[in-house]
Design an enzyme around this catalytic site. Structure first.
Site, short mmCIF file in Angstrom:
data_model
loop_
_atom_site.label_atom_id
_atom_site.label_comp_id
_atom_site.label_asym_id
_atom_site.label_seq_id
_atom_site.Cartn_x
_atom_site.Cartn_y
_atom_site.Cartn_z
N GLU B 27 -55.06 36.88 8.84
CA GLU B 27 -54.14 37.88 8.28
C GLU B 27 -54.28 39.19 9.07
O GLU B 27 -55.37 39.74 9.17
CB GLU B 27 -54.46 38.07 6.80
N LEU B 51 -50.41 34.68 4.61
CA LEU B 51 -51.45 35.18 3.71
C LEU B 51 -51.97 34.00 2.89
O LEU B 51 -51.55 33.80 1.74
CB LEU B 51 -50.86 36.27 2.81
N GLU B 53 -55.61 31.84 2.78
CA GLU B 53 -56.94 31.54 3.32
C GLU B 53 -57.16 30.03 3.44
O GLU B 53 -57.81 29.57 4.38
CB GLU B 53 -58.02 32.16 2.44
N ASP B 78 -64.76 38.23 0.70
CA ASP B 78 -64.42 38.21 -0.72
C ASP B 78 -63.25 37.26 -1.02
O ASP B 78 -63.06 36.86 -2.17
CB ASP B 78 -64.04 39.62 -1.15
N ILE B 80 -62.72 34.31 0.60
CA ILE B 80 -63.01 32.99 1.16
C ILE B 80 -63.27 31.95 0.06
O ILE B 80 -63.33 30.76 0.33
CB ILE B 80 -64.22 33.06 2.13
N HIS B 121 -64.43 44.02 -1.94
CA HIS B 121 -64.63 44.24 -0.50
C HIS B 121 -66.10 44.51 -0.26
O HIS B 121 -66.46 45.31 0.60
CB HIS B 121 -63.76 45.39 0.02
C1 LIG Z 1 -56.72 36.46 -1.39
C2 LIG Z 1 -56.54 37.74 -0.64
N1 LIG Z 1 -56.42 37.72 0.68
C3 LIG Z 1 -56.28 38.87 1.36
C4 LIG Z 1 -56.26 40.07 0.71
C5 LIG Z 1 -56.11 41.38 1.49
N2 LIG Z 1 -54.76 41.93 1.23
C6 LIG Z 1 -54.55 42.86 0.31
S1 LIG Z 1 -52.91 43.21 0.11
C7 LIG Z 1 -52.46 42.12 1.31
C8 LIG Z 1 -51.02 41.93 1.66
C9 LIG Z 1 -50.19 41.56 0.48
O1 LIG Z 1 -48.84 41.42 0.83
P1 LIG Z 1 -47.78 41.07 -0.28
O2 LIG Z 1 -48.20 39.90 -1.07
O3 LIG Z 1 -46.44 40.97 0.37
O4 LIG Z 1 -47.81 42.32 -1.26
P2 LIG Z 1 -47.48 43.82 -0.88
O5 LIG Z 1 -48.80 44.47 -0.60
O6 LIG Z 1 -46.57 43.82 0.30
O7 LIG Z 1 -46.85 44.38 -2.09
C10 LIG Z 1 -53.60 41.49 1.84
C11 LIG Z 1 -53.58 40.50 2.94
C12 LIG Z 1 -56.41 40.04 -0.67
N3 LIG Z 1 -56.41 41.17 -1.40
N4 LIG Z 1 -56.54 38.88 -1.32
#
Ligand SMILES: Cc1ncc(C[n+]2csc(CCOP(=O)(O)OP(=O)(O)O)c2C)c(N)n1
Ligand SMILES: Cc1ncc(C[n+]2csc(CCOP(=O)(O)OP(=O)(O)O)c2C)c(N)n1
Ligand SMILES: [Mg+2]
Ligand SMILES: [Mg+2]
Lengths: 340, 354, 340, 354
Positions: B27, B51, B53, B78, B80, B121
């Site tokens: 990601e 997105l 894992e 966190d 994984i 985190h």
């Molecule tokens: C399971 C997981 N993987 C990665 C993350 C890190 N992360 C936080 S927000 C995000 C992007 C989310 O995008 P989206 O679902 O489109 O929501 P938006 O933030 O655009 O509203 C990521 C990769 C996380 N919080 N949880």
């Protein structure tokens, strides 16, 4: 707060002016809170900011339409880190969001443990907002079954577009549409076309995310989540259907992301996305429902309130180190032995 | 004078150029961001994934089987925890097929506390990961070791988990470390070559130094401080703290040996043994939660082999057994070992008389 | 094996008689093997049986159409525990399946470690078959990318209908259809309408599973997997498209489950599902391609061979206890120290 | 004289009738099968779920939040590893919300070896599970304890993991156990009442005995054999083997105390302490893989508290650190503790002199 004067004139709106004014007020309140949170972050009054500026035109109508209360007779809301607008509309106090930003002991959502925007309000069926993307979609069908058994309540779950790539999104579709056991659940995707730095059109063959519901016989809707009136009407239509039919709807709401992903990407205002609040204010003015002056006043009032609240929060205590041992278990406080 | 995150990036660049790395992905790993910690900025094989894992780990297994050499990233460890079954598969495929398939893949992921990361985190992963057989597992505490371990990980024909201690990613190398072979000595020069500029970076390209091969053998620890009275075994974020504590306590007449384990599996038991046989006292330090903790394994093995030689009860200092690490300063401080608690533990061990 | 005589007459077939005869032969061989495995289980010559009787009409054509070889220039096959027909068609020896059933040291797939039907043949790009449902769908896109880079190879992944409820199925759709990065992969669901004891129509709102591909712009096909000719033609059509376009196809094959789920449910022949082999034999006879006599002979030959093989396997050694330490790592044998 | 699986089924029936259990569900948990081990046959709230473990655990969390009382099953614990993130959420929700939400749910799942289950029907889960804070974790070794622990699990307002030792599900109770309150003494009568007939069972209904409340407090162990020379702490499949070994070794003059831990978290440290303070020797036995193993935690704690009182090095006997348990008899036997290896370990510990 003084009631703004309603100008009854021709308008592009079909909703009652009182409702529009109320929505505007709540949208400003929400935006003002988010902007205060960002300022707090920039002033080192918090470690991290993430929030929902750009999603107010969807979140406020959603909050208004939820049937608030505790237990399965009432609606459940499983939100995510951009949902504060929904919670404020339900009645959450902005100062509590500031408290969580500043991780004070007084933070009612997590006692200084969780990031801002990660609220929890059991008395109104607001499920805890947690950081892992998409898990709420695996959890929400469970409360929906509670709803179905108890009466006319429903469950709403929201999350972003990128997150729909997680298997949990599919899980939600599967569990919500079991033949004969369909669930009263409004499955929402707020599509801002981004996942952090990643553009959705580089990852998503499912260009219309809502289409993923079709194979399951789930009714789908794609709406302009930047239009509060459309949001209100479509969410209402969806909820009416769900309450009556006890079946799921998958709704994709196209929204904006106005301050980038989070403080990790700077939290600066972006100029190349529609600001739904600005659009709404132009329309309100054009329709003669609120004047520029009136709106300015609303902004000022909220901005002042948020600033005052932030100053208040600054003086509130931080959590005590030994508080880490509280609430490992239901009702437990303190550390009875070598371990909780 | 690279930071650890620059060292990792250079190792990946070396991997692309010389070791057949085909895919560095996850990601926000590709352009424009190049990783949430800049670990993959400017790499030619870096790309953004969905997105997902489970997809990331599954895809890595597939790539490895499909003749590619992937380095997959989980953005934060966190996230994984929905892939443990796939990690187990990566680790059991060779065994389950009686040697038919190997799975040469690297997973890298930031771990641990230290950035006020709150509940999601701040996770450590050493306990769960060391409970998954079939992997090799490394965690550097200096930029040079990060470089050398990443090259070793890429060269290994098995799945390798490369844990990046978040708190150390931007820290400068210790004085005793030599430069990464090929890197310019001046950190500004290096930055200019390999760090993307702020703002629009669409036209930017890195200028990689002429990097050279340098491998830290997986399974070999490193004595960061020699000492005679007690042994401290640690890795990752807590390692520099152990070192600092040991150095400070030298003034009190406490002479501690500090071992940076570097590889969690296989681990350098020879080094630990030799040290404990010399000092007769041992303290294990890590920041994962303390119940069913990898340090408990090391401690058990110490008991198995040296029970009658020990001059004090071996000790573990680890994270509080709690569902998360809280955001507020005081909460994070109280949850995982810090300089003060490490110092106290060393003092206590040094003072213990049978 | 003596070549059966081909009777060239009018027929409901469009495929060449030689191919039909070959498919029949392989189908009988596969069924005969499965029935021998079941007998072994029932005679206590193995702890557990699971396999693919009822899926031959799909698996044999699939095996024939795979481009066999090692490495990304060739096709990869990620099968599951009902895939032995594919493997036999690729050239696997039945006796090796019996060895795995009897968990002998000579079992080439797992050296006595894994259940029957859990094969692995790296030299032909046959990915290890493992017990956890659906994980192969998260893994297969990776080999497909290898294929895409190397030439015209493709990846095939198969699994059951119930398993599509796992998130991995959605993962496969997402990763195979990334815009601009579509993958050459044939995603197969063999739908027998059961997951152990659970009927699919009680769990699956997605009555046509293949429809789940549509939202992703993935071409979909639903075929009668009980008809070997239809299977052959449709799989070929799909593979031609995939090799040319380098894009995924999602194919749902309707198949039978002829001996229940596994030995855990008794492994007895069920009479209320179509036996595709029986249907095929009737058509072959009606078309004058093979006579009852000829087919009977084929059966007898294979049944005898399987019996002889089973007797042979009975005398082969069991794995040594210390063999558990081998192959934890690539190329490793023995236990060098306290741990491998 | 119920078997353990009958005892569990009766506990669930009691739970439905008296404790508000609303949903007993999972793959093949409802009619017609009633669970792959018959654990939910005939229950009125039992239903079949989609084949989706993440959905099963997520749904349970949702049900618990939605005013329901779920008992969710993972068909084999071997298939729980893609849900660890959700298990962590179930375990951290109360803490993360500073007490706002509780998550009263039970997960039950068969664990361990003993049925020639090969790589994916032989997993143990005690190590990973005890590393997930916020849960209570139980594992009975007798039918009566299974009944009492299931009722305790259902009554608990927290998430409870109920591990069913596969190898013991059909074993009869030990002589010293009383009947489950309400069950008929004659096992044939019981079978006739609550076991579904072979063949078509669409019209069948169970006749539940008039069951009564009986709770085994979570966190309380059980001394299954008193002894003076050494302490054995075990649970699940290996417990009866420890007991048998201890009984057999009594003839050699080895007098071992055998503790059935029953609850893994919280665990009965008072009971272990009292015993070790008496015997000064302790052996921990379980069948999970031995690296980063829960027995290592118990051993570490023993070292922390009794180092100077121990008369021999405390020992752990556990499963080989390998990616799986092989199908062939010899492989399974060589991978996890059996009567012979347990007996040998006890003998060795008894013979050890400082
Ligand atoms: C399971 C997981 N993987 C990665 C993350 C890190 N992360 C936080 S927000 C995000 C992007 C989310 O995008 P989206 O679902 O489109 O929501 P938006 O933030 O655009 O509203 C990521 C990769 C996380 N919080 N949880
Ligand atoms: C992840 C996982 N969960 C549960 C099981 C147990 N299990 C084995 S086969 C099966 C049913 C599979 O049904 P389906 O996917 O339709 O394939 P079929 O057996 O019908 O061909 C189940 C639940 C498993 N092997 N893996
Ligand atoms: Mg988004
Ligand atoms: Mg099926």
């Amino acid at each position: 707060m003084s009631k703004p004067h309603l100008v009854g004139s021709k308008s592009s709106f079909t909703l009652a002016p009182e409702l529009l004014v109320k929505m505007h007020d709540l949208m400003v309140r929400t935006r003002s809170l988010e902007e205060r949170l960002i300022k707090m972050y920039k002033q080192n009054d918090g470690f991290f900011w993430i929030g929902g500026p750009g999603e107010e035109a969807f979140n406020i109508p959603l909050g208004l339409l939820l049937n608030k209360g505790q237990g399965p007779k009432f609606d459940y809301f499983h939100g995510h880190y951009r949902s504060m607008g929904v919670l404020l509309t339900l009645g959450a106090e902005p100062i509590d969001a500031l408290r969580q930003m500043k991780n004070t002991a007084t933070d009612p959502f997590s006692a200084g443990r969780n990031f801002c925007g990660h609220a929890s309000i059991k008395k109104w069926n607001v499920a805890p907002i947690s950081s892992p993307i998409e898990v709420q979609y695996s959890i929400a069908p469970g409360t929906a079954l509670g709803n179905k058994r108890a009466g006319d309540g429903l469950t709403v779950v929201t999350g972003g577009d990128a997150g729909t790539a997680e298997g949990d999104f599919a899980t939600c579709l599967v569990w919500s549409s079991r033949p004969g056991n369909e669930l009263p659940i409004l499955i929402v995707v707020t599509n801002n076309k981004w996942g952090i730095s990643t553009a959705s059109d580089t990852q998503h063959g499912d260009r219309v995310i809502a289409d993923r519901g079709k194979a399951f016989g789930i009714k789908t809707m794609v709406i302009n989540g930047n239009d509060p009136q459309e949001s209100y009407l479509k969410i209402k239509e969806a909820m009416d259907y769900i309450r009556k039919e006890k079946k799921p709807i998958l709704m994709e709401a196209r929204v904006s992301r106005l301050y980038g992903h989070s403080s990790a990407s700077g939290a600066n205002f972006v100029t190349n996305e529609e600001d739904p609040l600005k659009t709404f204010e132009e329309r309100l003015e054009a329709a003669g429902i609120l004047s520029k002056e009136q709106m300015k006043k609303i902004w000022e009032q909220y901005n002042e309130q948020m600033l005052a609240d932030a100053q208040k929060v600054r003086n509130e205590p931080q959590p005590a180190p030994e508080s880490i041992w509280d609430h490992v278990y239901c009702g437990q406080k303190g550390k009875p032995g070598r371990y909780v | 004078m690279a930071t650890m995150i620059q060292a990792i990036r250079m190792a990946l660049a070396y991997g692309e150029q010389h070791l057949g790395v085909t895919d560095v992905y996850g990601e926000d790993v590709g352009p424009p961001l190049g990783g949430v910690f800049t670990g993959s900025m400017g790499l030619k094989t870096a790309w953004n994934s969905p997105l997902d894992e489970r997809g990331i780990i599954g895809f890595a297994i597939g790539l490895a089987m499909g003749g590619q050499k992937p380095v997959a990233e989980i953005q934060f460890v966190d996230y994984i925890y929905n892939t443990i079954d796939l990690l187990k598969i990566a680790g059991n495929t060779t065994w389950a097929t009686a040697g038919d398939w190997c799975v040469p893949m690297v997973v890298m992921t930031p771990v641990g506390s230290g950035i006020r990361g709150s509940i999601y985190h701040s996770h450590s992963f050493d306990a769960m990961m060391t409970h998954i057989p079939g992997w090799k597992i490394v965690m550097p505490s200096t930029p040079l070791d990060a470089y050398g371990l990443m090259l070793a990980a890429i060269k290994d024909p098995n799945p390798v988990m490369f844990m990046k201690p978040k708190a150390l990613l931007r820290v400068r190398p210790p004085a005793e470390d030599m430069l990464i072979p090929g890197e310019p000595a001046d950190e500004k020069v290096l930055k200019d070559m390999i760090d993307a500029p702020l703002g629009d970076r669409s036209a930017w390209k890195p200028r990689w130094p002429k990097l050279e091969d340098y491998t830290v053998e997986i399974g070999k620890g490193r004595i960061r401080r020699e000492g005679s009275q007690l042994t401290i075994v640690s890795y990752g974020r807590t390692l520099p703290l152990c070192l600092q504590a040991a150095n400070e306590l030298a003034g009190e007449g406490i002479d501690a040996e500090v071992i940076d384990l570097r590889s969690l599996w296989p681990y350098d038991w020879d080094m630990i043994s030799a040290s404990v046989r010399k000092t007769h006292k041992v303290l294990f330090v890590n920041e994962d939660t303390e119940v069913t903790n990898f340090g408990e394994h090391l401690l058990r093995r110490a008991i198995e082999e040296f029970f009658y030689e020990l001059e004090a009860a071996p000790k573990l200092l680890a994270g509080a057994h709690l569902p998360g690490i809280g955001l507020a300063d005081a909460l994070e401080m109280a949850s995982v070992p810090q300089l003060a608690s490490i110092t106290a533990a060393i003092r206590e061990l040094a003072a213990e008389v049978p």
